[in-house]
Design a protein around this motif. Structure first.
Motif, PDB file in Angstrom:
ATOM      1  N   HIS A  97       0.798  -1.234   0.000  1.00  0.00           N
ATOM      2  CA  HIS A  97       0.000   0.000   0.000  1.00  0.00           C
ATOM      3  C   HIS A  97       0.830   1.284   0.000  1.00  0.00           C
ATOM      4  O   HIS A  97       0.369   2.318  -0.480  1.00  0.00           O
ATOM      5  N   LYS A 154      -8.881  -6.230  -7.687  1.00  0.00           N
ATOM      6  CA  LYS A 154      -9.247  -5.996  -6.292  1.00  0.00           C
ATOM      7  C   LYS A 154      -8.088  -5.384  -5.519  1.00  0.00           C
ATOM      8  O   LYS A 154      -8.287  -4.472  -4.695  1.00  0.00           O
ATOM      9  N   ASP A 157      -7.834  -1.763  -6.427  1.00  0.00           N
ATOM     10  CA  ASP A 157      -8.884  -0.993  -5.765  1.00  0.00           C
ATOM     11  C   ASP A 157      -8.562  -0.747  -4.279  1.00  0.00           C
ATOM     12  O   ASP A 157      -8.877   0.314  -3.730  1.00  0.00           O
ATOM     13  N   LEU A 158      -7.940  -1.738  -3.648  1.00  0.00           N
ATOM     14  CA  LEU A 158      -7.660  -1.637  -2.215  1.00  0.00           C
ATOM     15  C   LEU A 158      -6.558  -0.625  -1.895  1.00  0.00           C
ATOM     16  O   LEU A 158      -6.563  -0.010  -0.832  1.00  0.00           O
ATOM     17  N   HIS A 162      -6.227   4.614  -0.172  1.00  0.00           N
ATOM     18  CA  HIS A 162      -6.333   4.122   1.209  1.00  0.00           C
ATOM     19  C   HIS A 162      -6.261   5.244   2.233  1.00  0.00           C
ATOM     20  O   HIS A 162      -6.074   4.988   3.424  1.00  0.00           O
ATOM     21  N   ASP A 170     -16.906  -0.265   0.678  1.00  0.00           N
ATOM     22  CA  ASP A 170     -16.344  -1.597   0.472  1.00  0.00           C
ATOM     23  C   ASP A 170     -15.718  -2.110   1.772  1.00  0.00           C
ATOM     24  O   ASP A 170     -14.776  -1.507   2.289  1.00  0.00           O
ATOM     25  N   ARG A 173     -11.884  -2.510   1.612  1.00  0.00           N
ATOM     26  CA  ARG A 173     -11.156  -1.235   1.697  1.00  0.00           C
ATOM     27  C   ARG A 173     -11.163  -0.726   3.138  1.00  0.00           C
ATOM     28  O   ARG A 173     -10.160  -0.209   3.623  1.00  0.00           O
ATOM     29  N   GLN A 174     -12.294  -0.850   3.806  1.00  0.00           N
ATOM     30  CA  GLN A 174     -12.367  -0.455   5.209  1.00  0.00           C
ATOM     31  C   GLN A 174     -11.312  -1.197   6.025  1.00  0.00           C
ATOM     32  O   GLN A 174     -10.616  -0.606   6.860  1.00  0.00           O
TER      33      GLN A 174
END
Length: 239
Positions: A97, A154, A157-158, A162, A170, A173-174
């Motif tokens: 991330h 996915k 998207d994550l 962030h 989502d 994501r949370q």
């Protein structure tokens, strides 16, 4: 083959598996759950070269890698707590991330140093200053990198947003955002000079948690997380 077996044995014997309460047997190591954990360790080791070294006094790549490993581990704990699947994608998202910071520093050099200096002095949010000065945040750059590497949509998207202004809808994501915040409050913030960030109570609430639940999770898992981080960040495949 002998070298691969020695490496596998070393990983199985490592302190990473301390949260099981006992050393893993070889059979446990090659079970579906054991193999998944081994893959997680190998993934963490595989991305280490991207973070390796001290980029500057403000950006320590090894420290940032440790932060990323911790975030990845927290995704697994939260997934188990909240009964959420897709833990492999969550682990990789947690691991990657913040890799956008490394690439922004490599691309922008002194300009990124100025961004971090501003954040350190003003305590503004990093992604806001990045977007303002450079036209892109480390999160959006990470999303572009993951797409370029042909990682699953996915994962893209994550990681690509962030640091949202409000909790996303989502659940995955949370979870990644919460794992990042927990890491900054329990193990390693992204930068050694940065103060721990506050946990977002609204974000916890939409996941059915509160501060008391988080404190409980920290009390249960903090010791094993430190051991897992230390095990991965100091692990060396035997010659």
């Amino acid at each position: 083959e002998t070298e691969l077996c020695n490496a596998l044995r070393a990983v199985i014997d490592s302190d990473y598996h301390d949260h099981h309460g006992h050393p893993l047997s070889l059979n446990e190591g090659v079970s579906p759950d054991g193999v998944r954990e081994l893959c997680h360790i190998l993934a963490a080791l595989a991305v280490k070269p991207m973070f390796a070294g001290d980029f500057s006094e403000l950006l320590d790549g090894d420290h940032l890698w440790g932060h990323s490993v911790s975030c990845a581990i927290w995704t697994q704990i939260l997934a188990d707590t909240l009964n959420i699947p897709n833990t492999d994608e969550l682990f990789i998202a947690g691991l990657l991330h913040d890799v956008g910071m490394v690439f922004l520093h490599r691309l922008e050099g002194s300009a990124y140093e100025e961004v971090m200096t501003t954040v350190k002095q003003s305590r503004r949010e990093l992604d806001h200053v990045e977007s303002e000065r450079l036209g892109a945040s480390h999160a959006s750059v990470c999303g572009l990198l993951c797409a370029h590497w042909n990682l699953p949509d996915k994962i893209v998207d994550l990681v690509k947003d962030h640091h949202p202004e409000k909790p996303p809808d989502d659940p995955l994501r949370q979870l990644v955002i919460t794992a990042d915040q927990l890491t900054c409050n329990t193990a390693m913030v992204e930068f050694q000079w940065k103060s721990p960030s506050h946990l977002c109570e609204k974000l916890l609430a939409v996941q059915g948690m509160d501060i008391d639940k988080v404190v409980e999770l920290i009390e249960i898992h903090s010791k094993s997380i430190y051991k897992q981080i230390y095990s991965i960040t100091t692990f060396k495949i035997p010659a």
